[in-house]
Design a protein around this motif. Structure first.
Motif, PDB file in Angstrom:
ATOM      1  N   ASP A 143       0.819  -1.220   0.000  1.00  0.00           N
ATOM      2  CA  ASP A 143       0.000   0.000   0.000  1.00  0.00           C
ATOM      3  C   ASP A 143       0.849   1.264   0.000  1.00  0.00           C
ATOM      4  N   PHE A 144       1.973   1.225   0.734  1.00  0.00           N
ATOM      5  CA  PHE A 144       2.832   2.403   0.821  1.00  0.00           C
ATOM      6  C   PHE A 144       3.444   2.722  -0.543  1.00  0.00           C
TER       7      PHE A 144
ATOM      8  N   LYS B  57       2.269   1.703  -3.492  1.00  0.00           N
ATOM      9  CA  LYS B  57       1.179   2.079  -4.407  1.00  0.00           C
ATOM     10  C   LYS B  57       0.769   3.539  -4.193  1.00  0.00           C
ATOM     11  N   LYS B  58       0.705   3.958  -2.937  1.00  0.00           N
ATOM     12  CA  LYS B  58       0.335   5.339  -2.635  1.00  0.00           C
ATOM     13  C   LYS B  58       1.338   6.312  -3.248  1.00  0.00           C
TER      14      LYS B  58
ATOM     15  N   MET C 273       0.973   6.467  -7.108  1.00  0.00           N
ATOM     16  CA  MET C 273      -0.206   7.220  -7.526  1.00  0.00           C
ATOM     17  C   MET C 273      -0.014   8.721  -7.337  1.00  0.00           C
ATOM     18  N   LEU C 274       0.760   9.087  -6.327  1.00  0.00           N
ATOM     19  CA  LEU C 274       1.031  10.512  -6.119  1.00  0.00           C
ATOM     20  C   LEU C 274       1.813  11.097  -7.287  1.00  0.00           C
TER      21      LEU C 274
ATOM     22  N   LEU D 127       4.914  11.288   2.168  1.00  0.00           N
ATOM     23  CA  LEU D 127       5.527  10.002   2.485  1.00  0.00           C
ATOM     24  C   LEU D 127       6.259  10.044   3.820  1.00  0.00           C
TER      25      LEU D 127
ATOM     26  N   ASP E 278       3.675   9.900   6.577  1.00  0.00           N
ATOM     27  CA  ASP E 278       3.172   8.529   6.697  1.00  0.00           C
ATOM     28  C   ASP E 278       4.186   7.651   7.412  1.00  0.00           C
TER      29      ASP E 278
END
Length: 270
Positions: free
Chosen positions: A110-111, A113-114, A117-118, A132, A135
């Motif tokens: 998920d990290f 992928k996030k 996408m950014l 990032l 997070d």
């Protein structure tokens, strides 16, 4: 299952039990080391103290459940992550950043992928870095909160063991004229110290240390991801990105880990 953790915990228990039963009394000596008042003073006293410091009862229970994490084999997937980032860098270099959106749909992390996408959405590099980092800091803060619980419990065990020792000694000194009371009160005094030491050195300190190691591995993996994402956004050469990300690893592990990651990636494609 993580055999190292299981063998360590069982081995410590076996060493203590062997030390107890190796005397003249044999197995029956185990009865000498169980005392309910001592247990209540040391273990429950420590737990209630930790509850006082906890933000909530569910928070305390969640921290206790984290002991299960040390029973699982840590997922050390740095090689696979680096291989995935290099593949993404090749896609971005050949087809453009927008093509990463399709590739991101197959990413399980998920990290990662996030972050992808950014940059696909055209987010400014400074903002990507800020998001990032925030997070990452939140993840580490949650981990450190659980680690702090076990470190606190390691400190409370011997402390409450000492409280039990003082209670036993005071009761013993108050009743010195009654020889029959000396044994039971001395037992409470000594066993509480034993329980406190076991709680700290058998459970709490090893759990805290193992969780620290797991946290360090996960944070390093995510730092690799952050560096890779920013390098892709900057349009760096995939070969340069590979060398940059391999620098996060110990020298003797760099080629080995990366090759393992490539094998895993190829296996997933098959």
């Amino acid at each position: 299952m993580d055999l190292a953790s299981i063998i360590g915990i069982v081995g410590c228990a076996a060493a203590v039990v062997y030390g107890i039963i190796s005397g003249d009394q044999g197995v029956s000596a185990l009865n000498n080391f169980w005392d309910m008042p001592s247990f209540l003073i040391t273990v429950l006293g420590s737990m209630f103290c930790m509850l006082t410091m906890a933000d909530s009862i569910p928070g305390l229970l969640a921290s206790l459940k984290s002991i299960g994490l040390i029973m699982k084999v840590p997922e050390s997937n740095e090689g696979e992550v680096i291989h995935t980032i290099i593949d993404l860098a090749n896609v971005a270099r050949k087809e453009g950043l927008l093509q990463l959106e399709e590739a991101a749909s197959e990413i399980e992390d998920d990290f990662l992928k996030k972050g992808i996408m950014l940059i696909v959405d055209g987010t400014d590099q400074e903002l990507v870095t800020s998001i990032l980092d925030t997070d990452l800091n939140c993840i580490e803060r949650r981990h450190n909160k659980i680690i702090s619980f076990w470190e606190g419990l390691a400190a409370m065990g011997p402390s409450w063991g000492m409280i039990g020792t003082l209670i036993g000694l005071i009761n013993m000194l108050k009743l010195l004229d009654d020889p029959s009371s000396i044994g039971p009160n001395m037992a409470v005094a000594l066993i509480t110290t034993l329980y406190g030491s076991l709680l700290a050195n058998w459970i709490s300190i090893p759990v805290a240390s193992k969780l620290k190691a797991i946290n360090a591995t996960e944070i390093m993996t995510k730092e690799v991801i952050c560096e890779g994402i920013l390098s892709i956004q900057a349009g760096e050469n995939p070969r340069v990105i590979e060398e940059k990300l391999k620098s996060f690893l110990a020298p003797k592990l760099r080629d080995e880990v990366l090759n393992n990651g490539q094998d895993a990636g190829q296996g997933g494609e098959g």
